[in-house]
Design an enzyme around this catalytic site. Structure first.
Site, PDB file in Angstrom:
ATOM      1  N   LEU A   1       6.810   1.952   5.279  1.00  0.00           N
ATOM      2  CA  LEU A   1       8.043   2.436   4.665  1.00  0.00           C
ATOM      3  C   LEU A   1       7.727   3.265   3.439  1.00  0.00           C
ATOM      4  O   LEU A   1       6.733   3.027   2.757  1.00  0.00           O
ATOM      5  CB  LEU A   1       8.927   1.259   4.232  1.00  0.00           C
TER       6      LEU A   1
ATOM      7  N   GLU B   1      17.282  -6.540   3.038  1.00  0.00           N
ATOM      8  CA  GLU B   1      16.515  -7.771   3.290  1.00  0.00           C
ATOM      9  C   GLU B   1      15.425  -7.910   2.235  1.00  0.00           C
ATOM     10  O   GLU B   1      14.977  -6.905   1.687  1.00  0.00           O
ATOM     11  CB  GLU B   1      15.798  -7.677   4.648  1.00  0.00           C
TER      12      GLU B   1
ATOM     13  N   LYS C   1      11.818  -8.003   0.891  1.00  0.00           N
ATOM     14  CA  LYS C   1      10.540  -7.479   1.365  1.00  0.00           C
ATOM     15  C   LYS C   1       9.483  -8.539   1.084  1.00  0.00           C
ATOM     16  O   LYS C   1       9.087  -8.757  -0.062  1.00  0.00           O
ATOM     17  CB  LYS C   1      10.207  -6.176   0.646  1.00  0.00           C
TER      18      LYS C   1
ATOM     19  N   ASP D   1       6.025 -10.361   0.890  1.00  0.00           N
ATOM     20  CA  ASP D   1       4.693  -9.838   0.596  1.00  0.00           C
ATOM     21  C   ASP D   1       3.659 -10.539   1.469  1.00  0.00           C
ATOM     22  O   ASP D   1       3.149 -11.600   1.122  1.00  0.00           O
ATOM     23  CB  ASP D   1       4.385 -10.052  -0.890  1.00  0.00           C
TER      24      ASP D   1
ATOM     25  N   TYR E   1      11.784  -9.527  11.632  1.00  0.00           N
ATOM     26  CA  TYR E   1      12.931  -8.720  11.208  1.00  0.00           C
ATOM     27  C   TYR E   1      13.100  -7.449  12.013  1.00  0.00           C
ATOM     28  O   TYR E   1      13.934  -6.623  11.687  1.00  0.00           O
ATOM     29  CB  TYR E   1      12.827  -8.384   9.727  1.00  0.00           C
TER      30      TYR E   1
ATOM     31  N   LYS F   1      17.916  -0.921   5.164  1.00  0.00           N
ATOM     32  CA  LYS F   1      17.857  -0.381   6.528  1.00  0.00           C
ATOM     33  C   LYS F   1      19.237   0.082   6.975  1.00  0.00           C
ATOM     34  O   LYS F   1      20.232  -0.592   6.698  1.00  0.00           O
ATOM     35  CB  LYS F   1      17.402  -1.474   7.507  1.00  0.00           C
TER      36      LYS F   1
ATOM     37  N   LYS G   1      10.916  -1.162  -4.542  1.00  0.00           N
ATOM     38  CA  LYS G   1       9.930  -2.100  -5.111  1.00  0.00           C
ATOM     39  C   LYS G   1      10.398  -2.566  -6.476  1.00  0.00           C
ATOM     40  O   LYS G   1      10.717  -1.744  -7.333  1.00  0.00           O
ATOM     41  CB  LYS G   1       8.577  -1.401  -5.267  1.00  0.00           C
TER      42      LYS G   1
ATOM     43  N   CYS H   1     -26.789 -18.932 -18.217  1.00  0.00           N
ATOM     44  CA  CYS H   1     -25.586 -19.714 -18.429  1.00  0.00           C
ATOM     45  C   CYS H   1     -25.265 -19.720 -19.923  1.00  0.00           C
ATOM     46  O   CYS H   1     -26.134 -20.020 -20.742  1.00  0.00           O
ATOM     47  CB  CYS H   1     -25.823 -21.137 -17.933  1.00  0.00           C
TER      48      CYS H   1
ATOM     49  N   CYS I   1     -25.913 -23.492 -21.455  1.00  0.00           N
ATOM     50  CA  CYS I   1     -27.208 -24.173 -21.578  1.00  0.00           C
ATOM     51  C   CYS I   1     -28.377 -23.215 -21.488  1.00  0.00           C
ATOM     52  O   CYS I   1     -29.520 -23.651 -21.502  1.00  0.00           O
ATOM     53  CB  CYS I   1     -27.322 -25.260 -20.512  1.00  0.00           C
TER      54      CYS I   1
ATOM     55  N   CYS J   1     -24.680 -21.749 -12.538  1.00  0.00           N
ATOM     56  CA  CYS J   1     -25.692 -22.368 -13.378  1.00  0.00           C
ATOM     57  C   CYS J   1     -26.300 -23.523 -12.597  1.00  0.00           C
ATOM     58  O   CYS J   1     -25.574 -24.373 -12.090  1.00  0.00           O
ATOM     59  CB  CYS J   1     -25.037 -22.891 -14.661  1.00  0.00           C
TER      60      CYS J   1
ATOM     61  N   CYS K   1     -25.880 -29.302 -17.580  1.00  0.00           N
ATOM     62  CA  CYS K   1     -25.237 -28.262 -18.385  1.00  0.00           C
ATOM     63  C   CYS K   1     -23.946 -28.820 -18.987  1.00  0.00           C
ATOM     64  O   CYS K   1     -23.116 -29.381 -18.269  1.00  0.00           O
ATOM     65  CB  CYS K   1     -24.947 -27.069 -17.482  1.00  0.00           C
TER      66      CYS K   1
HETATM   67  S1  IVH Z   1      10.951  -3.158   8.072  1.00  0.00           S
HETATM   68  C1  IVH Z   1       9.007   0.908  10.154  1.00  0.00           C
HETATM   69  N1  IVH Z   1      11.585  -5.325   6.795  1.00  0.00           N
HETATM   70  O1  IVH Z   1       6.800  -3.943   4.186  1.00  0.00           O
HETATM   71  C2  IVH Z   1       8.633  -0.257   9.311  1.00  0.00           C
HETATM   72  N2  IVH Z   1       9.400  -4.450   6.496  1.00  0.00           N
HETATM   73  O2  IVH Z   1       6.265  -1.331   2.981  1.00  0.00           O
HETATM   74  C3  IVH Z   1       9.752  -1.238   9.295  1.00  0.00           C
HETATM   75  N3  IVH Z   1       7.958  -5.817   5.056  1.00  0.00           N
HETATM   76  O3  IVH Z   1       5.118  -2.497   6.918  1.00  0.00           O
HETATM   77  C4  IVH Z   1       9.476  -2.330   8.368  1.00  0.00           C
HETATM   78  N4  IVH Z   1       9.438  -7.387   4.628  1.00  0.00           N
HETATM   79  O4  IVH Z   1       4.901  -5.040   6.521  1.00  0.00           O
HETATM   80  C5  IVH Z   1      10.625  -4.409   7.026  1.00  0.00           C
HETATM   81  N5  IVH Z   1      12.264  -7.284   5.765  1.00  0.00           N
HETATM   82  C6  IVH Z   1      11.328  -6.371   5.998  1.00  0.00           C
HETATM   83  C7  IVH Z   1      10.034  -6.480   5.436  1.00  0.00           C
HETATM   84  C8  IVH Z   1       9.087  -5.487   5.703  1.00  0.00           C
HETATM   85  C9  IVH Z   1       8.203  -6.971   4.425  1.00  0.00           C
HETATM   86  C10 IVH Z   1       6.679  -5.069   5.004  1.00  0.00           C
HETATM   87  C11 IVH Z   1       6.207  -4.571   6.343  1.00  0.00           C
HETATM   88  C12 IVH Z   1       6.178  -3.085   6.211  1.00  0.00           C
HETATM   89  C13 IVH Z   1       6.002  -2.922   4.738  1.00  0.00           C
HETATM   90  C14 IVH Z   1       6.491  -1.569   4.326  1.00  0.00           C
END
Ligand code: IVH
Length: 682
Positions: free
Chosen positions: A84, A114, A116, A118, A226, A291, A315, A409, A412, A433, A438
């Protein structure tokens, strides 16, 4: 039991287990106890070992992982897995919305927001409801086939049962490590003398890269789905919102929250609300994904070469703070690991003041070229441990010199030794070490003894322990139990009252569970989990002290490395003396969790005969110990009373006899499944 009967029973068990997995891992509402669950699993495994043809890819038995791979094979995605575009401001979100409105001028657009998550993007293929393949994103066109690793994720159904399933469908989502699981895993790694992971995402990525899925099965990975890839047959949903509902109805884990928005204001409000609530999520999120709701309109909007035009990632700002690096010190851990630590001008970041942060190791330090005097950015990795992530080069003082990692170290002065890491954590080589006496290690061992996860002695923190060691009052854990209140009270900044409290806490610790004591000893590779399992199988510390490696390896999850490390530890005269002193001070050596497994073990009432050479250098004694520990018996000759013949290579006449008497013959892999072992002794 005939094969037909077994098939019916197998189906019943598999359905029950799937239902319980869903209740436990997806809904977080378990319906039965762990023990009952284990019984169901054991029954399933037993059936599969008797009738191997019942072991299908979607059987719950596949959760424990299989034999290690040499390398991953590669998978070409049926439709590319894109990434994305990122945005960082409300203005950019507005631009995104107007851009799409221009592309689709006659349409009323609505949106879904939604979290995101990690983690690591994956794609799964279900055919006729069965999970047949799972892959990483790779370069978007081709990824790695990580099917067996993904099968170990308990919240992921291996089979879907909805009547309206497409014949074949690809679902996409993210594998991640929940924060609690990440912390637990790192605590275990530290306790076992291994280097911790930097953050949950790295830990998830590292786990999925493992070629041995039995190791992956031990990582508390989770998944959220998702998106959809290619679908054949069936009637896939027309909007993102319907898709999320559909995913949930199929029993697949779906996003914890989503917002449907009809205007830019709605969208911005959802993004702001998500930022507020995400701090309570049990996993890490680094943004919001916006989306376009209608999947039809997405087709019209199309994609650029790298990302769809119909979605963006917003982000969130990771809370970072700028501060000066005053010094780099080297910390000596309990195992002797030398870790560089940043000493910082105190700065407030993500809810607390930070004055020290980890610099991980020599390689990381060199890669980021962090120098004393630098202005650095500090953030909380995994929202917990502060780390220095970046140097502001434009602010580097002219006289700053590259940091030279010491070869001795700092405590010691012993010459440090380099140990190369062999596992998946991206941390490079580490220095240790080698000196057992120590002072850094001594303090580390004492802190570990007092820590909450071990003997839980309140007051036994870094500062007091440093004072006790410096004064020569406590050099090993047994010396805590000789301390007098007056000795503690005489230390600097110590009052009579806190000294007395500390002594009471020490006294209380004498009756802690055996596993805490075993864990507290700080034996290499013996984390809290292993300590608990061992304490459950042995009556007392005296028993454990006497145990051979074979007997130890009969405990689930105890492989050769752990067993050897324990035997070596208990053979060392210094350690034996320590144990003797702890005993004389009246510490509890008895196991309160010891379960007489010969009553109630899965092999209860069964007789085994062993023949041939078992694979992987496993001795007959080891296999026998495992059988006995689970309540079974081992006999030297095959008779009508034999339940199983465990056959290795070059098995002889016993095999023939078993065939004549129609006694099931199993190999070692089947045996391990029966025994409920996730892994062979490694
Ligand atoms: S939709 C065409 N939904 O974020 C790609 N991605 O920066 C559609 N990710 O590659 C991705 N949560 O690995 C989507 N709710 C979410 C997500 C999500 C995490 C990750 C995913 C994507 C990356 C993009």
């Amino acid at each position: 039991m005939t094969l037909a009967e077994a098939r019916i029973r197998h189906q019943e068990l598999a359905t029950q287990i799937r239902g319980h997995d869903h209740a436990y891992y997806v809904l977080a509402q378990p319906k039965i106890s762990d023990r009952e669950y284990d019984h169901l699993s054991a029954a399933l495994l037993q059936l599969e070992s008797q009738f191997p043809e019942l072991t299908t890819p979607d059987s719950p038995s596949q959760r424990v992982g299989g034999a290690p791979l040499k390398e991953f094979s590669s998978v070409t995605h049926e439709s590319p897995m894109m990434s994305l575009d990122n945005t960082y401001s409300q203005g950019e979100v507005r631009e995104f919305v107007s851009r799409l409105q221009r592309l689709l001028p006659d349409e009323t657009l609505d949106w879904v927001v939604e979290p995101k998550v990690d983690g690591v993007a994956v794609s799964l293929r279900y055919e006729d409801g069965v999970l047949v393949q799972g892959a990483t994103r790779g370069d978007g066109i081709r990824g790695d086939d990580i099917t067996s690793n993904l099968r170990t994720i308990r919240s992921l159904p291996l089979r879907l049962t909805d009547p309206a399933l497409p014949r074949s469908m690809e679902v996409r989502g993210e594998v991640f490590l929940p924060i609690a699981g990440f912390r637990r895993m790192n605590e275990e790694r530290i306790a076992e003398g291994e280097e911790p992971f930097v953050n949950p995402r790295n830990a998830a990525a590292g786990s999925l890269k493992q070629l041995d899925s039995r190791l992956v099965a031990k990582r508390p990975l989770s998944i959220v789905l998702y998106g959809l890839g290619n679908v054949e047959g069936g009637n896939p949903p027309g909007t993102q919102e319907e898709l999320l509902g559909w995913i949930r109805r199929l029993g697949l884990p779906s996003p914890v929250r989503h917002w449907r928005c009809q205007s830019i204001d709605d969208l911005l409000a959802a993004i702001t609300e998500l930022d507020r609530v995400r701090k309570e999520f049990p996993f890490e999120t680094d943004g919001a994904v916006v989306k376009l709701n209608s999947i039809d309109l997405r087709q019209q909007a199309g994609t650029t070469s790298k990302a769809p035009r119909w979605a963006i990632a917003y982000k969130y700002e990771t809370e970072k703070a700028r501060t000066r690096l005053k010094a780099i010190t080297i910390q000596v851990g309990r195992t002797g690991a030398l870790t560089p630590v940043a000493e910082l001008e105190p700065v407030f970041v993500a809810g607390s003041t930070v004055s020290r942060a980890t610099l991980h190791n020599e390689d990381e330090l060199a890669r980021k070229d962090i120098r004393v005097g630098d202005l650095v950015l500090v953030e909380k990795a995994g929202e917990v441990i502060p780390a220095v992530t970046e140097v502001v080069l434009s602010e580097r003082p002219p006289n700053a010199v590259p940091f030279v990692f010491p070869r001795r170290c700092p405590e010691c002065r012993s010459e440090a030794v380099k140990v190369t890491r062999q596992d998946e954590s991206e941390a490079g080589a580490a220095w240790r070490c080698p000196n057992p006496d120590c002072p850094g290690k001594i303090r580390g061992r004492l802190e570990h003894w007092c820590s909450r996860g071990a003997m839980d002695i309140e007051g036994g923190g870094e500062v007091l322990i440093a004072q006790l060691v410096k004064a020569g009052l406590v050099l090993d854990p047994s010396e805590f139990y000789r301390l007098k209140t007056s000795e503690v009270a005489a230390l600097e900044r110590m009052g009579e009252r806190s000294a007395a409290n500390f002594i009471t806490a020490i006294e209380t610790s004498k009756s802690r569970d055996l596993w805490r004591l075993l864990f507290g000893l700080g034996i290499l590779h013996v984390g809290a989990g292993v300590a608990k399992r061992i304490a459950k199988r042995f009556r007392s510390l005296d028993d454990i002290e006497q145990a051979t490696a074979d007997r130890l390896m009969a405990v689930p999850d105890v492989g050769e490395a752990i067993a050897q490390s324990m035997v070596a530890w208990f053979q060392d005269p210094t350690n034996r003396q320590l144990v003797a002193r702890l005993r004389s001070h009246g510490l509890n050596f008895k196991s309160s969790t010891f379960s007489e497994l010969s009553a109630g073990g899965v092999f209860q009432g069964m007789t085994f005969v062993l023949t041939g050479t078992l694979p992987g250098g496993v001795s007959r004694e080891q296999a026998s110990a495992r059988i006995e520990s689970l309540g079974g018996k081992v006999s030297s000759s095959v008779s009508k009373k034999t339940h199983y013949v465990l056959a290795g290579e070059d098995a002889g006449s016993k095999l023939e006899k078993a065939r004549q008497l129609a006694i099931p013959v199993i190999d070692y892999a089947e045996f391990l499944k029966l025994a409920g072992d996730a892994s062979t002794p490694d």
